[in-house]
Enzyme design. Structure first.
Site, PDB file in Angstrom:
ATOM      1  N   GLU A 127       0.091  -6.566   4.982  1.00 14.61           N
ATOM      2  CA  GLU A 127      -0.293  -5.613   6.027  1.00 14.61           C
ATOM      3  C   GLU A 127      -1.755  -5.780   6.439  1.00 14.61           C
ATOM      4  OE1 GLU A 127       3.454  -4.493   4.470  1.00 14.61           O
ATOM      5  OE2 GLU A 127       1.557  -4.785   3.381  1.00 14.61           O
ATOM      6  N   HIS A 197       8.983   5.556   0.899  1.00 16.28           N
ATOM      7  CA  HIS A 197       9.614   5.369   2.204  1.00 16.28           C
ATOM      8  C   HIS A 197       9.781   6.689   2.952  1.00 16.28           C
ATOM      9  CE1 HIS A 197      10.811   1.840  -0.158  1.00 16.28           C
ATOM     10  NE2 HIS A 197      10.818   1.195   0.985  1.00 16.28           N
TER      11      HIS A 197
END
Length: 364
Positions: A127, A197
């Site tokens: 990322e 998540h």
């Protein structure tokens, strides 16, 4: 973290306290299953379904000012926005983990085949590198759309976003900028995402000058706001409520259109309580407003903030606000723990928790 809502108490009908005293909420209304234990053999009983969806999606009316529309869910609306961008802007590129085949949530399906592997392509699982690359290519004048596979994965890129992207224009005295960078990420809980998540990390970025942070409530808003983020001359983070990817369906304009950033929307007028939310939680508060009217006789105003940074303080505060409050502002959100798995129904800020906050205001 679960998405937060803010409830502002303005005026109270004189009979509200008596109505509150007469009302009550049973634990069964929360919809949470309670296990039963017994050593006596009994026929197997199907347990109550888990509270995976704590709201009912309410679609917006079809817009008429942007041309012909087509039925789309939220991920299709996001894909349509990027399709329009790639078609109209030859410098635009989309990149991230697995976006070439369509992404985990299918938001980029078909775009590589349509526009080529040089414009829609995969990146390494890094990322920090995804955002760093986005900053670099945006600084050259290209339009960069970076996907973080889940909003929970954005933290390795925190330094690049906060210390580089947000400050790039300022450190160069506006000689250079990365304003054509938009970072997309699936956001919020779905009922079974657990610790890694289900997070809603917008609060971390809401305190960073130089960024814009946006969360839509449905497909029409998602496309218009995403196109505005892509066009904006500041780096933007666009969080997409992943529980709405398929659950939310609306008539969405086919061509490009733009919904202004930093402009909240009053979805329902009300005279007693102001309810402020964004993303999925907007639909929760619509149900809360109906319950408050039916059970308590209280009129609720509902505001969708839409842009978290810079937020539209004028719309939220233009009516009777801080100098006229009759109760403290209440913040309804998840508990101060990591997001749980089997206890998600207890954790999320559902309509019952929000209604309880309204009731406490009536008794303040």
């Amino acid at each position: 973290m679960a998405a937060a809502v803010r409830i502002v108490w303005k005026t109270v009908p004189s009979t509200a306290s008596s109505r509150y005293a007469a009302s009550g909420i049973s634990l069964n209304g929360v919809g949470i299953p309670f296990p039963q234990f017994s050593f006596i053999h009994k026929p197997r009983v199907t347990s109550q379904k888990r509270l995976a969806s704590h709201f009912t999606f309410q679609p917006d009316p079809p817009p008429s000012e942007f041309g012909s529309t087509q039925k789309m869910n939220l991920f299709q609306a996001v894909s349509s926005a990027m399709d329009n961008t790639l078609a109209n802007d030859p410098t635009a590129v989309i990149f991230g983990e697995d976006v070439a085949f369509g992404g985990v949530f299918r938001c980029t399906v078909g775009l590589r085949d349509k526009y080529g592997k040089d414009r829609v392509f995969n990146t390494p699982l890094c990322e920090q590198g995804i955002v760093g690359f986005g900053i670099g290519i945006a600084a050259t004048g290209a339009t960069a759309i970076a996907e973080i596979q889940f909003a929970d994965y954005i933290f390795p890129a925190f330094d690049q976003i906060v210390n580089e992207a947000a400050k790039y224009r300022y450190r160069s005295g506006n000689m250079f900028d990365c304003g054509r960078l938009t970072i997309r990420a699936p956001w919020g809980c779905v009922g079974h995402g657990s610790l890694y998540h289900s997070q809603s990390p917008e609060a971390y970025f809401a305190h960073t000058s130089g960024l814009k942070v946006v969360v839509p409530r449905g497909p029409v808003q998602a496309k218009g706001l995403l196109l505005s983020c892509i066009k904006d001359n500041n780096p933007c983070i666009f969080f997409e409520p992943k529980i709405l990817y398929r659950a939310a369906v609306e008539q969405v304009p086919v061509d490009s259109y733009y919904i202004p950033l930093s402009q909240a929307e009053v979805l329902q007028e009300g005279s007693d309580v102001t309810l402020v939310a964004w993303g999925t939680q907007v639909h929760v508060l619509k149900e809360v407003a109906n319950m408050a009217q039916e059970k308590l006789g209280v009129s609720c105003e509902i505001i969708d903030l839409k842009t978290i940074l810079p937020w539209d303080s004028d719309t939220v505060c233009k009516e009777e606000c801080f100098l006229n409050l009759e109760a403290p502002i209440a913040r309804v959100c998840g508990y101060d723990t990591p997001f749980p798995h089997i206890f998600e129904p207890f954790y999320i800020p559902d309509k019952w928790k929000c209604l309880e906050a309204v009731k406490k205001m009536l008794n303040y």
